[in-house]
Design an enzyme around this catalytic site. Structure first.
Site, PDB file in Angstrom:
ATOM      1  N   LYS A 162      48.861  34.834  37.978  1.00  0.00           N
ATOM      2  CA  LYS A 162      49.567  34.048  36.955  1.00  0.00           C
ATOM      3  C   LYS A 162      50.495  34.868  36.074  1.00  0.00           C
ATOM      4  O   LYS A 162      50.129  35.934  35.590  1.00  0.00           O
ATOM      5  CB  LYS A 162      48.542  33.395  36.046  1.00  0.00           C
ATOM      6  CG  LYS A 162      47.733  32.313  36.720  1.00  0.00           C
ATOM      7  CD  LYS A 162      46.808  31.758  35.680  1.00  0.00           C
ATOM      8  CE  LYS A 162      46.050  30.549  36.170  1.00  0.00           C
ATOM      9  NZ  LYS A 162      45.032  30.204  35.185  1.00  0.00           N
TER      10      LYS A 162
ATOM     11  N   GLY B  87      41.599  45.391  37.154  1.00  0.00           N
ATOM     12  CA  GLY B  87      41.070  44.368  38.040  1.00  0.00           C
ATOM     13  C   GLY B  87      41.374  44.520  39.511  1.00  0.00           C
ATOM     14  O   GLY B  87      40.984  45.507  40.146  1.00  0.00           O
TER      15      GLY B  87
ATOM     16  N   ARG C  81      29.797  52.541  38.105  1.00  0.00           N
ATOM     17  CA  ARG C  81      29.905  52.727  36.646  1.00  0.00           C
ATOM     18  C   ARG C  81      28.905  53.773  36.156  1.00  0.00           C
ATOM     19  O   ARG C  81      29.194  54.511  35.209  1.00  0.00           O
ATOM     20  CB  ARG C  81      29.668  51.410  35.933  1.00  0.00           C
ATOM     21  CG  ARG C  81      30.852  50.494  36.081  1.00  0.00           C
ATOM     22  CD  ARG C  81      30.694  49.269  35.231  1.00  0.00           C
ATOM     23  NE  ARG C  81      31.949  48.545  35.214  1.00  0.00           N
ATOM     24  CZ  ARG C  81      32.044  47.248  35.018  1.00  0.00           C
ATOM     25  NH1 ARG C  81      30.966  46.522  34.816  1.00  0.00           N
ATOM     26  NH2 ARG C  81      33.213  46.658  35.015  1.00  0.00           N
TER      27      ARG C  81
ATOM     28  N   GLY D 148      40.059  45.022  31.711  1.00  0.00           N
ATOM     29  CA  GLY D 148      40.611  44.361  30.524  1.00  0.00           C
ATOM     30  C   GLY D 148      41.138  45.359  29.509  1.00  0.00           C
ATOM     31  O   GLY D 148      42.180  45.150  28.883  1.00  0.00           O
TER      32      GLY D 148
HETATM   33  P1  AMP Z   1      45.041  38.738  38.777  1.00  0.00           P
HETATM   34  O1  AMP Z   1      43.572  38.722  38.441  1.00  0.00           O
HETATM   35  O2  AMP Z   1      45.890  37.888  37.901  1.00  0.00           O
HETATM   36  O3  AMP Z   1      45.558  40.136  38.968  1.00  0.00           O
HETATM   37  O4  AMP Z   1      45.147  38.002  40.162  1.00  0.00           O
HETATM   38  C1  AMP Z   1      44.530  38.456  41.314  1.00  0.00           C
HETATM   39  C2  AMP Z   1      44.381  37.332  42.257  1.00  0.00           C
HETATM   40  O5  AMP Z   1      45.640  36.791  42.558  1.00  0.00           O
HETATM   41  C3  AMP Z   1      43.773  37.769  43.578  1.00  0.00           C
HETATM   42  O6  AMP Z   1      42.528  37.157  43.743  1.00  0.00           O
HETATM   43  C4  AMP Z   1      44.768  37.270  44.606  1.00  0.00           C
HETATM   44  O7  AMP Z   1      44.153  36.661  45.718  1.00  0.00           O
HETATM   45  C5  AMP Z   1      45.588  36.257  43.847  1.00  0.00           C
HETATM   46  N1  AMP Z   1      46.925  36.111  44.415  1.00  0.00           N
HETATM   47  C6  AMP Z   1      47.806  37.073  44.701  1.00  0.00           C
HETATM   48  N2  AMP Z   1      48.907  36.569  45.256  1.00  0.00           N
HETATM   49  C7  AMP Z   1      48.734  35.239  45.338  1.00  0.00           C
HETATM   50  C8  AMP Z   1      49.532  34.169  45.833  1.00  0.00           C
HETATM   51  N3  AMP Z   1      50.733  34.410  46.366  1.00  0.00           N
HETATM   52  N4  AMP Z   1      49.041  32.928  45.749  1.00  0.00           N
HETATM   53  C9  AMP Z   1      47.811  32.709  45.219  1.00  0.00           C
HETATM   54  N5  AMP Z   1      47.016  33.680  44.725  1.00  0.00           N
HETATM   55  C10 AMP Z   1      47.468  34.926  44.789  1.00  0.00           C
END
Ligand code: AMP
Length: 403
Positions: free
Chosen positions: A205, A361, A34, A384
């Protein structure tokens, strides 16, 4: 609105909002990316013959001290940044123990062309996050010109990121070069994209990504959905997903998104097969199956070969690519293959003329893990902020400068 690149800063004191919220362990910076990201802006101003006053937040001092009274403000000081910054800039860095008040004001007033002054953590004051006008005005008095180069906090209407801009006329406030690059890249994707435009959305999610998917339905031609969120879609469609991640309260929403996509002629691509694990662990036993036929006791932790081939074809046909979120649990070696294959496909499409932006992220962490950051068009520094931009929200840090 002036542009940073063609502004001459000679004999001007530039008050720059940077994002020096770098990880510090035991007083040592463990990742200075950064800080490096702000160097082009600082160096251009110094080279022009201007001087620089740097302001940043670090951590959440007041909130953390409330929870852990053994902490003090000193635990959140920007002092550990002084020496590494001086080294990066190859010049001395002066420091003011308080970001406002007589000492900061005097040090700023006495600054000579070529000098750099770093102010103590803005978040020592609750007024910073509250977007307090008086506090913003006090900060504004320190410089002749306001430069916002902190894209990572552009989605916050804080005193130093947005409110402060009110105290500078149109030709005395501008984005720095990092922020200029971020805004140009984001605007190209949203408003100036060449079709076919594929958005790759992954991560854990659906609930976190619903707004971005809805907004992309207005713009993208194809949306690839991977990662844990794909299983909520499969369950909603009546599939068996075993123990895979699922948000049961979002099943209707998932169906609604699929329906909207169909109405708008946007093609949604789900991963047809998955790499399975018998537990959420790096040493899990693995298997593979169709993503809608996952046996009980198994969970999908990555996309598998058919999905990879399908997604590669879609990506290969794209002229614009936005990637947010990994395709699987890429942090574990056994489940990184899908994310890596997609990263390679995005790099390959870029080589063949597509414009690609990786932002938000974990996909940034992924592209760095696979050493492919140099092979995509743009990697955003603002997690974000980038996400909110693609959700279609107006970012206060951008709006304040453009007004
Ligand atoms: P996000 O911050 O919502 O982009 O989510 C990223 C996180 O989702 C990472 O730490 C991944 O390990 C997790 N992730 C990706 N695919 C899966 C999956 N199939 N099951 C559980 N966690 C997951």
């Amino acid at each position: 609105m002036s542009t940073f690149t063609n502004h001459n800063f000679a004999n001007q004191k530039a008050l720059i909002r940077v994002d020096f919220n770098v990880p510090i362990k035991n007083g040592v910076i463990t990742d200075d990316n950064r800080m490096r990201a702000a160097l082009p802006t600082i160096n251009k101003i110094l080279k022009d013959g201007g001087s620089v006053i740097l302001m940043s937040h670090w951590g959440r001092p007041l909130k953390d001290i409330e929870k852990k009274p053994e902490l003090t403000l000193a635990d959140f000081s920007l002092k550990p940044i002084i020496a590494p910054l001086a080294k990066l800039l190859n010049t001395d860095v002066l420091f003011a123990d308080d970001c406002i008040g007589a000492d900061a004001f005097d040090k700023a007033r006495n600054l000579k062309p070529g000098q750099v002054l770093l102010l103590e953590n803005l978040r020592y004051y609750k007024q910073e996050e509250k977007g307090d006008k008086d506090f913003a005005q006090k900060l504004a008095q320190l410089g002749d010109i306001y430069v916002n180069d902190a894209f990572g906090t552009a989605h916050r209407a804080h005193a130093s990121t947005a409110v402060i801009a009110e105290f500078f006329p149109g030709d005395k406030k501008m984005f720095g070069s990092l922020m200029e690059g971020e805004v140009a890249a984001a605007e190209k994707i949203m408003h100036n994209n060449e079709k076919p435009f594929t958005a790759i959305i992954g991560g854990a999610k659906v609930s976190d990504k619903i707004l971005i998917i809805e907004n992309l339905l207005e713009r993208a031609t194809d949306i690839i959905i991977g990662g844990g969120m794909a299983y909520t879609f499969y369950k909603a469609l009546g599939g068996q997903i075993g123990n895979s991640l699922c948000e049961n309260d979002r099943l209707d929403m998932a169906l609604d998104l699929l329906k909207k996509a169909e109405e708008k002629g946007v093609c949604i691509h789900l991963p047809s097969d998955s790499i399975l694990a018998d537990k959420f662990a790096a040493d899990a036993n693995t298997a593979s199956s169709l993503s809608n036929e996952i046996p009980d006791g198994w969970m999908g932790l990555d996309i598998a070969n058919m999905a990879i081939e399908h997604f590669k074809t879609v990506i290969g046909n794209s002229k614009t690519i936005l990637w947010n979120g990994p395709m699987g649990v890429f942090e574990m070696d056994k489940f990184q293959h899908g994310t890596k294959a997609i990263a390679l496909a995005v790099a390959d499409a870029t080589k063949h003329g597509a414009y690609s932006l990786v932002g938000g992220g974990d996909s940034v962490a992924a592209i760095n893990k696979f050493n492919l950051a140099e092979q995509v068009s743009y990697v955003s520094t603002g997690g974000g902020a980038m996400l909110e931009y693609f959700e279609g929200k107006e970012l206060p840090g951008i709006a304040a400068i453009k007004k």
